[in-house]
Write a protein that holds these residues in place. Structure first.
Motif, PDB file in Angstrom:
ATOM      1  N   UNK A 162       0.833  -1.208   0.000  1.00 24.14           N
ATOM      2  CA  UNK A 162       0.000   0.000   0.000  1.00 24.14           C
ATOM      3  C   UNK A 162       0.863   1.250   0.000  1.00 24.14           C
ATOM      4  N   UNK A 163       1.937   1.238   0.766  1.00 31.23           N
ATOM      5  CA  UNK A 163       2.848   2.385   0.805  1.00 31.23           C
ATOM      6  C   UNK A 163       3.496   2.604  -0.552  1.00 31.23           C
ATOM      7  N   UNK A 164       3.975   1.525  -1.169  1.00 31.05           N
ATOM      8  CA  UNK A 164       4.632   1.650  -2.471  1.00 31.05           C
ATOM      9  C   UNK A 164       3.656   2.110  -3.545  1.00 31.05           C
ATOM     10  N   UNK A 165       2.423   1.642  -3.491  1.00 32.30           N
ATOM     11  CA  UNK A 165       1.424   2.063  -4.477  1.00 32.30           C
ATOM     12  C   UNK A 165       1.139   3.560  -4.357  1.00 32.30           C
ATOM     13  N   UNK A 166       1.093   4.060  -3.145  1.00 38.30           N
ATOM     14  CA  UNK A 166       0.882   5.492  -2.946  1.00 38.30           C
ATOM     15  C   UNK A 166       2.097   6.274  -3.459  1.00 38.30           C
ATOM     16  N   UNK A 167       3.286   5.790  -3.160  1.00 41.97           N
ATOM     17  CA  UNK A 167       4.508   6.446  -3.626  1.00 41.97           C
ATOM     18  C   UNK A 167       4.540   6.542  -5.142  1.00 41.97           C
ATOM     19  N   UNK A 168       4.069   5.480  -5.824  1.00 41.09           N
ATOM     20  CA  UNK A 168       4.143   5.413  -7.283  1.00 41.09           C
ATOM     21  C   UNK A 168       2.894   5.960  -7.971  1.00 41.09           C
ATOM     22  N   UNK A 169       2.039   6.625  -7.222  1.00 38.33           N
ATOM     23  CA  UNK A 169       0.878   7.265  -7.806  1.00 38.33           C
ATOM     24  C   UNK A 169      -0.236   6.330  -8.220  1.00 38.33           C
ATOM     25  N   UNK A 170      -0.181   5.069  -7.764  1.00 39.80           N
ATOM     26  CA  UNK A 170      -1.214   4.096  -8.106  1.00 39.80           C
ATOM     27  C   UNK A 170      -2.389   4.140  -7.136  1.00 39.80           C
ATOM     28  N   UNK A 171      -2.222   4.849  -6.046  1.00 41.05           N
ATOM     29  CA  UNK A 171      -3.278   5.013  -5.049  1.00 41.05           C
ATOM     30  C   UNK A 171      -3.049   6.357  -4.376  1.00 41.05           C
ATOM     31  N   UNK A 172      -4.069   6.866  -3.720  1.00 44.86           N
ATOM     32  CA  UNK A 172      -3.955   8.164  -3.048  1.00 44.86           C
ATOM     33  C   UNK A 172      -4.043   7.982  -1.537  1.00 44.86           C
ATOM     34  N   UNK A 173      -3.240   8.729  -0.787  1.00 43.26           N
ATOM     35  CA  UNK A 173      -3.344   8.642   0.672  1.00 43.26           C
ATOM     36  C   UNK A 173      -4.565   9.399   1.186  1.00 43.26           C
ATOM     37  N   UNK A 174      -5.033   9.005   2.321  1.00 44.69           N
ATOM     38  CA  UNK A 174      -6.097   9.754   2.978  1.00 44.69           C
ATOM     39  C   UNK A 174      -5.548  11.060   3.529  1.00 44.69           C
ATOM     40  N   UNK A 175      -4.318  11.001   4.018  1.00 50.53           N
ATOM     41  CA  UNK A 175      -3.623  12.199   4.490  1.00 50.53           C
ATOM     42  C   UNK A 175      -2.119  11.960   4.362  1.00 50.53           C
ATOM     43  N   UNK A 176      -1.360  13.044   4.428  1.00 50.94           N
ATOM     44  CA  UNK A 176       0.081  12.931   4.295  1.00 50.94           C
ATOM     45  C   UNK A 176       0.524  13.000   2.836  1.00 50.94           C
ATOM     46  N   UNK A 177       1.817  12.818   2.628  1.00 51.93           N
ATOM     47  CA  UNK A 177       2.373  12.941   1.283  1.00 51.93           C
ATOM     48  C   UNK A 177       3.526  11.966   1.086  1.00 51.93           C
ATOM     49  N   UNK A 178       3.641  11.461  -0.143  1.00 51.42           N
ATOM     50  CA  UNK A 178       4.765  10.611  -0.548  1.00 51.42           C
ATOM     51  C   UNK A 178       5.438  11.301  -1.727  1.00 51.42           C
ATOM     52  N   UNK A 179       6.698  11.694  -1.561  1.00 52.61           N
ATOM     53  CA  UNK A 179       7.378  12.535  -2.541  1.00 52.61           C
ATOM     54  C   UNK A 179       8.630  11.853  -3.089  1.00 52.61           C
ATOM     55  N   UNK A 180       8.877  12.082  -4.358  1.00 49.10           N
ATOM     56  CA  UNK A 180      10.071  11.604  -5.043  1.00 49.10           C
ATOM     57  C   UNK A 180      10.821  12.835  -5.516  1.00 49.10           C
ATOM     58  N   UNK A 181      12.006  13.039  -4.969  1.00 50.98           N
ATOM     59  CA  UNK A 181      12.775  14.244  -5.297  1.00 50.98           C
ATOM     60  C   UNK A 181      11.931  15.500  -5.078  1.00 50.98           C
ATOM     61  N   UNK A 182      11.141  15.490  -4.014  1.00 56.44           N
ATOM     62  CA  UNK A 182      10.375  16.662  -3.618  1.00 56.44           C
ATOM     63  C   UNK A 182       9.025  16.833  -4.273  1.00 56.44           C
ATOM     64  N   UNK A 183       8.627  15.884  -5.157  1.00 59.92           N
ATOM     65  CA  UNK A 183       7.354  16.012  -5.851  1.00 59.92           C
ATOM     66  C   UNK A 183       6.579  14.698  -5.814  1.00 59.92           C
ATOM     67  N   UNK A 184       5.243  14.768  -5.801  1.00 61.19           N
ATOM     68  CA  UNK A 184       4.466  13.540  -5.933  1.00 61.19           C
ATOM     69  C   UNK A 184       4.625  12.965  -7.329  1.00 61.19           C
ATOM     70  N   UNK A 185       4.450  11.662  -7.455  1.00 55.70           N
ATOM     71  CA  UNK A 185       4.666  10.986  -8.736  1.00 55.70           C
ATOM     72  C   UNK A 185       3.872  11.627  -9.861  1.00 55.70           C
ATOM     73  N   UNK A 186       2.609  11.976  -9.604  1.00 62.03           N
ATOM     74  CA  UNK A 186       1.742  12.483 -10.671  1.00 62.03           C
ATOM     75  C   UNK A 186       2.221  13.820 -11.231  1.00 62.03           C
ATOM     76  N   UNK A 187       3.130  14.507 -10.523  1.00 62.48           N
ATOM     77  CA  UNK A 187       3.628  15.794 -10.999  1.00 62.48           C
ATOM     78  C   UNK A 187       5.022  15.693 -11.620  1.00 62.48           C
ATOM     79  N   UNK A 188       5.514  14.466 -11.769  1.00 61.77           N
ATOM     80  CA  UNK A 188       6.808  14.282 -12.411  1.00 61.77           C
ATOM     81  C   UNK A 188       6.654  14.385 -13.924  1.00 61.77           C
ATOM     82  N   UNK A 189       7.539  15.114 -14.557  1.00 61.62           N
ATOM     83  CA  UNK A 189       7.572  15.197 -16.009  1.00 61.62           C
ATOM     84  C   UNK A 189       8.429  14.049 -16.528  1.00 61.62           C
ATOM     85  N   UNK A 190       7.868  13.213 -17.403  1.00 59.98           N
ATOM     86  CA  UNK A 190       8.567  12.016 -17.886  1.00 59.98           C
ATOM     87  C   UNK A 190       9.098  11.219 -16.686  1.00 59.98           C
ATOM     88  N   UNK A 191       8.203  10.626 -15.927  1.00 60.05           N
ATOM     89  CA  UNK A 191       8.584  10.000 -14.650  1.00 60.05           C
ATOM     90  C   UNK A 191       9.671   8.941 -14.740  1.00 60.05           C
TER      91      UNK A 191
END
Length: 237
Positions: free
Chosen positions: A42-71
């Motif tokens: 569940x944690x990895x799915x949230x990190x990779x943008x496959x699921x959304x957290x109820x609260x909190x944030x999972x960031x990759x290089x300071x950004x959520x997966x869905x906001x990465x350009x050419x992830x």
């Protein structure tokens, strides 16, 4: 780097993640451990943008997966299987994934060579063994030469030679400055390569720190894991 900050998730009225917080840093292999159902996937799915957290944030290089350009150029992930259609050849699958992120076709052959599948480039994915499928999945994760790798059970299905190759590959990736987050049930293998360890149980982080800090006074990482999670080994009789 990877930052998971107070991530919580409820599914079917059951809280499955409780304020999960940890970091995985560049130049280090971070092991992510927990019993089945503890919340790793569940944690990895949230990190990779496959699921959304109820609260909190999972960031990759300071950004959520869905906001990465050419992830794929930032993060490469290996979860279940290779993700390839059974009828596609290894090369065709990788070229299709590369095109989705604006990467050249030539990158497919480069990563096939890295993972040792050059001779199988024209073989259909449906004919691959489990170990070959894991290598193909890793090849897809490497297409964008990402600075972050997230791998779930990467040695599953590999023979001893493949396991040693994977161990050296992960250590070299960290030595090159990549952030490597590795989920595995093979604690003896994880102890060979991990710099840092995170342990999750019942949706909560119960330990995090360097391998030595998490192992503590216990003889092995496996002993520490059983103590931290109060998990009992099933006896063979």
């Amino acid at each position: 780097m990877i930052t998971v900050d107070r991530v919580s998730k409820t599914r079917s009225r059951t809280r499955i993640l409780h304020d999960v917080t940890f970091e995985a840093r560049p130049g280090r292999v971070t092991g992510f451990l927990g019993p089945n159902g503890a919340g790793k996937t569940s944690t990895l799915r949230i990190l990779l943008g496959l699921d959304r957290p109820e609260s909190g944030a999972a960031l990759i290089c300071g950004r959520p997966y869905r906001k990465l350009d050419r992830p794929l150029t930032t993060i490469g992930a290996l979860l279940d299987g290779s993700g390839a259609h059974r009828a596609r050849t290894a090369r065709a699958h990788l070229r299709w994934v590369a095109a989705s992120n604006g990467l050249p076709d030539s990158r497919a052959d480069e990563v096939l060579e890295i993972v040792g599948l050059t001779g199988d480039a024209r073989k259909r994915a449906g004919r691959f063994s489990l170990g070959m499928s894991r290598r193909l999945g890793l090849a897809a994760a490497l297409l964008g030469d990402p600075e972050v790798l997230v791998l779930d059970e990467p040695v599953n299905g590999l023979d001893p030679v493949g396991i040693r190759w994977m161990r050296e590959f992960l250590r070299n990736s960290a030595a090159q400055g990549r952030t490597v987050l590795l989920s595995s049930h093979l604690m003896s293998e994880l102890a060979e390569i991990a710099d840092d360890v995170i342990v999750i149980d019942k949706g909560r982080i119960v330990a995090r720190g360097s391998l030595a800090e998490v192992t503590g006074d216990h003889r092995t990482l496996e002993d520490a894991f059983f103590a931290l999670t109060a998990t009992e080994a099933v006896r063979p009789w």
